[in-house]
Design an enzyme around this catalytic site. Structure first.
Site, PDB file in Angstrom:
ATOM      1  CG  HIS A  28       2.788   2.476  -6.737  1.00 41.83           C
ATOM      2  ND1 HIS A  28       2.078   3.642  -6.965  1.00 41.83           N
ATOM      3  CD2 HIS A  28       3.743   2.783  -5.835  1.00 41.83           C
ATOM      4  CE1 HIS A  28       2.599   4.613  -6.241  1.00 41.83           C
ATOM      5  NE2 HIS A  28       3.615   4.115  -5.544  1.00 41.83           N
ATOM      6  CG  ASN A  29       2.587  -4.025  -8.158  1.00 39.75           C
ATOM      7  OD1 ASN A  29       2.717  -3.186  -9.035  1.00 39.75           O
ATOM      8  ND2 ASN A  29       3.533  -4.870  -7.848  1.00 39.75           N
TER       9      ASN A  29
END
Length: 75
Positions: A28-29
């Site tokens: 998600h980063n």
């Protein structure tokens, strides 16, 4: 190059993700990771804190640009 600067065209690259070490390499980063990589490639130092984001300025593909990691980022 002067014409590009006069035209006002600039880049703003913003990487989104989850703050904190627990999420550092989480999928998600990917936005944080992409901005970190782009900044390194174009020698943009992500050091300045502005409006709850880490910001760096420089040139991207010959044009003025800024890279931003909102909410602290992973820099």
């Amino acid at each position: 190059m002067a014409n590009e600067e006069q035209s006002g065209e600039r880049y703003l690259i913003v990487g989104l993700g989850n703050p904190g070490r627990a999420h550092l390499y989480n999928r998600h980063n990917i936005g944080f990771m992409a901005v970190d990589r782009l900044a390194a490639r174009h020698e943009i130092e992500l050091k300045r804190v502005q409006n709850k984001a880490i910001v760096g300025s420089g040139r991207i593909a010959g044009r003025p640009g800024k890279a931003r990691l909102p909410d602290g980022g992973a820099a």
